[in-house]
Design an enzyme around this catalytic site. Structure first.
Site, PDB file in Angstrom:
ATOM      1  N   CYS A   1       0.940  -1.156  -0.247  1.00 17.35           N
ATOM      2  CA  CYS A   1      -0.091   0.032   0.175  1.00 17.35           C
ATOM      3  C   CYS A   1       0.706   1.303   0.036  1.00 17.35           C
ATOM      4  O   CYS A   1       1.635   1.573  -1.149  1.00 17.35           O
ATOM      5  CB  CYS A   1      -0.979  -0.094   1.220  1.00 17.35           C
ATOM      6  SG  CYS A   1      -2.408   1.089   0.907  1.00 17.35           S
ATOM      7  N   TYR A   2       0.751   1.871   1.081  1.00 17.45           N
ATOM      8  CA  TYR A   2       1.704   3.253   1.230  1.00 17.45           C
ATOM      9  C   TYR A   2       3.242   2.786   0.617  1.00 17.45           C
ATOM     10  O   TYR A   2       3.948   3.401   0.000  1.00 17.45           O
ATOM     11  CB  TYR A   2       1.761   3.680   2.475  1.00 17.45           C
ATOM     12  CG  TYR A   2       2.729   5.081   2.624  1.00 17.45           C
ATOM     13  CD1 TYR A   2       2.420   6.271   2.289  1.00 17.45           C
ATOM     14  CD2 TYR A   2       4.157   4.877   2.959  1.00 17.45           C
ATOM     15  CE1 TYR A   2       3.172   7.375   2.604  1.00 17.45           C
ATOM     16  CE2 TYR A   2       4.900   5.981   3.257  1.00 17.45           C
ATOM     17  CZ  TYR A   2       4.323   7.238   2.866  1.00 17.45           C
ATOM     18  OH  TYR A   2       5.179   8.605   2.861  1.00 17.45           O
TER      19      TYR A   2
ATOM     20  N   LYS B   1       1.502 -12.809  21.385  1.00 20.69           N
ATOM     21  CA  LYS B   1       0.867 -13.710  22.098  1.00 20.69           C
ATOM     22  C   LYS B   1       0.532 -15.048  21.846  1.00 20.69           C
ATOM     23  O   LYS B   1       0.570 -15.932  22.614  1.00 20.69           O
ATOM     24  CB  LYS B   1      -0.672 -12.817  22.491  1.00 20.69           C
ATOM     25  CG  LYS B   1      -1.455 -13.652  23.525  1.00 20.69           C
ATOM     26  CD  LYS B   1      -1.713 -12.416  24.659  1.00 20.69           C
ATOM     27  CE  LYS B   1      -2.464 -13.123  25.777  1.00 20.69           C
ATOM     28  NZ  LYS B   1      -2.387 -12.111  26.681  1.00 20.69           N
TER      29      LYS B   1
END
Ligand code: XMP
Length: 558
Positions: free
Chosen positions: A127-128, A414
């Protein structure tokens, strides 16, 4: 990402405390001042092969890193300001440029050190990140007429390397309002959509690739395959990052570092501190001293169950501090939620420090700090003042405790910690436990917290949990619990008028605690829970169900 629509992440983790809304209370043993000396330091345990994810501020940056690790390759997030020298030192096998909230043509838009493009290290821009490659390699990016958000059909024009083993078209997840208008020299288009004529590009000679969509989100079909293609086909990594190897290396390191000294660990019974205890215990056995503070705000049988598991079953050195009186004494007359949290955090620190000081030769404090906690202390902009920010849980264990920190999970997510817990034999009752807030039942007894009211809530909560478990829904939902309200209502039991308490039930689904929806529990189940509470818990004559989502409500009531 890539064009103004992605708001700056409201910083990613599942907790709101420390963000101005709520404070203190949470996971108080994390309350140790820590400094991030270097935002780009790669941990000693890191394997030889690493993919660096350069963070331009996307809310999905962590997801990119997680997906790569799920493919068994180690990945690390670094600020986009990383220098070419730092990259040379780390010797990554590949670089991924994340998305970001700005447009490349915005004033002050984050740019990459151009020398990085010359290193010969494979690069994938997302994207960017893709637009940035285009802009910095003399291509052209402009605001598009047709913005693309959400699910979009992607047509693969060339299914070599990056798109190998992919069908001709896939559904992908877009979030952009800028588009590539002109490819830089040497680049070719490898995918398009109906609105974006260049939705992915490649410069195969220089091993630089870009995708306008987000391969890291689950909504992109075969997104993991695309990332795997990049790390395996293009970067030449091997899938060697596994948790058993991590355990072996870390155990060795802890053993060496600790020597004959002792380590203190605040055990809460939650996943992070429990797995940390298991790992450190494996390394140093009885030189680990766990402290469990019974603050009187726990659920029914919680203290006993922690004691049974860690002392009884795993034979750990565990001190249970019975501090109910300290906590309840200080909470007397307090009704303000923020004040409750502050008191609980503060009291915890006191009790914990008192106990720690009694452990002779203690030289280390172990904590279950996770990678997201560490990343959140950094800024994607990596500015000097941002880098040395303290952890959002930082509170006040006094400096004179003079303990060195051991944080074996500083580099882990996690799910990776859960995998380690499973590998080390921790039971599912702990590994798959629903989240429970640090301030405990104090923030679920609305209004003043007293022994009697805690007892009513504990009994009601126990029944909610029992029935949700019986219905096989405990692991399906994010949290299910009871709240005791500060009002009484009229009822009738037998021939008697009653004037008793109201209990609310909250059951929510969520992925990360940031947003949540109320769960449409079957009416029969709700009926059973309500019946049991009213019939079996003295002092309650009414049960209500909370049907609010987050936002605008929060999961906890206080
Ligand atoms: P809220 O109520 O903010 O909760 O929507 C989001 C998630 O965070 C948990 N929570 C906490 N956890 N200390 C914690 O360790 C806290 O002070 C705290 N407050 C909320 C909450 O249970 C939910 O899972």
């Amino acid at each position: 990402m890539g064009g103004k629509k992605e708001k700056m992440p409201f910083k990613r983790a599942g907790r709101t405390f420390g963000k101005g809304i709520r404070s203190g209370g949470g996971a108080p043993f994390k309350k140790m001042r820590m400094r991030l000396t270097s935002s780009v330091k790669v941990h000693k345990t890191h394997p030889k092969e690493v993919i660096l994810v350069l963070d331009f501020g996307s809310q999905y940056t962590q997801l990119i890193a997680r997906r790569i690790r799920e493919s068994k390759v180690y990945s690390k997030i670094v600020p986009y300001k990383i220098t070419v020298e730092e990259i040379r030192e780390i010797k990554p096998k590949g670089l991924i440029l994340s998305g970001g909230p700005l447009s490349v043509y915005d004033r002050g838009a984050p740019m990459l050190d151009k020398e990085i493009f010359k290193l010969g290290i494979p690069i994938l821009g997302v994207c960017y990140g893709m637009q940035l490659i285009c802009a910095q390699c003399a291509g052209k990016v402009e605001a598009s007429k047709e913005r693309e958000f959400g699910r979009v059909e992607l047509f693969v024009d060339n299914n070599k390397d990056l798109f190998v083993n992919l069908p001709a078209n896939i559904t992908c997840w877009m979030s952009h309002s800028d588009e590539i208008k002109k490819l830089p020299a040497g680049f070719v288009r490898i995918a398009h959509t109906l609105n974006a004529s260049i939705a992915a590009f490649a410069n195969r000679a220089r091993k630089i690739y870009g995708v306008q969509f987000h391969p890291e989100v689950v909504h992109t079909q075969r997104g993991t395959q695309i990332l795997s293609n990049f790390i395996f086909q293009i970067c030449g990594c091997l899938p060697r990052w596994t948790m058993d190897k991590f355990v072996d290396t870390t155990v060795k390191q802890i053993k060496e570092r600790v020597g004959q000294k002792k380590v203190i660990l605040g055990l809460s019974g939650g996943v992070d501190s429990s797995v940390a205890a298991m790992l450190i215990h494996k390394a140093i056995g009885q030189k680990l001293h766990c402290i469990f503070v019974d603050n009187g705000l726990l659920r029914k049988n919680e203290a006993a169950s922690v004691q049974k598991t860690f002392q009884g079953h795993f034979h750990m050195n565990l001190a249970v501090v019975h501090a109910q009186k300290n906590f309840l004494g200080r909470l007397k007359g307090v009704t303000d939620p923020e004040e409750k949290r502050k008191i609980i955090g503060d009291e915890f620190a006191k009790v914990f420090v008192d106990k720690s000081k009694k452990i002779k030769d203690a030289a280390f404090l172990a904590q279950g700090t996770l990678y997201p906690d560490v990343i959140e202390s950094q800024s994607p902009t990596g500015g000097p003042s941002d880098v040395i920010k303290t952890h959002h849980n930082v509170g006040g264990l006094p400096k004179n405790l003079k303990l060195e920190l051991i944080e074996p999970f500083r580099e882990l997510f996690k799910d990776e910690v859960r995998t380690i817990g499973k590998y080390l034999g921790l039971p599912d009752t702990i590994l798959k436990r629903q989240p429970f807030p640090g301030p405990g039942l104090a923030i679920r007894v609305i209004g003043e917290v007293t022994d009697d009211r805690l007892e009513i809530l504990r009994e009601a909560d126990e029944r909610v949990l029992e029935e949700v478990k019986k219905a096989g829904l405990y692991h399906e939902v994010w949290q299910s619990f009871a709240i005791l309200l500060p009002i009484k209502t009229v009822g009738v039991m037998g021939d008697q008028r009653t004037y008793e308490n109201v209990v609310a039930i909250r059951c929510v689904s969520s992925v990360d605690g940031m947003t949540a929806d109320w769960v449409k529990l079957p009416p029969e189940l709700l009926g059973v829970i309500a019946n049991r509470i009213v019939n079996e818990v003295k002092g309650v004559n009414r049960v209500v169900y909370d049907i609010s989502s987050k936002p605008p409500s929060t999961i906890e009531w206080e």
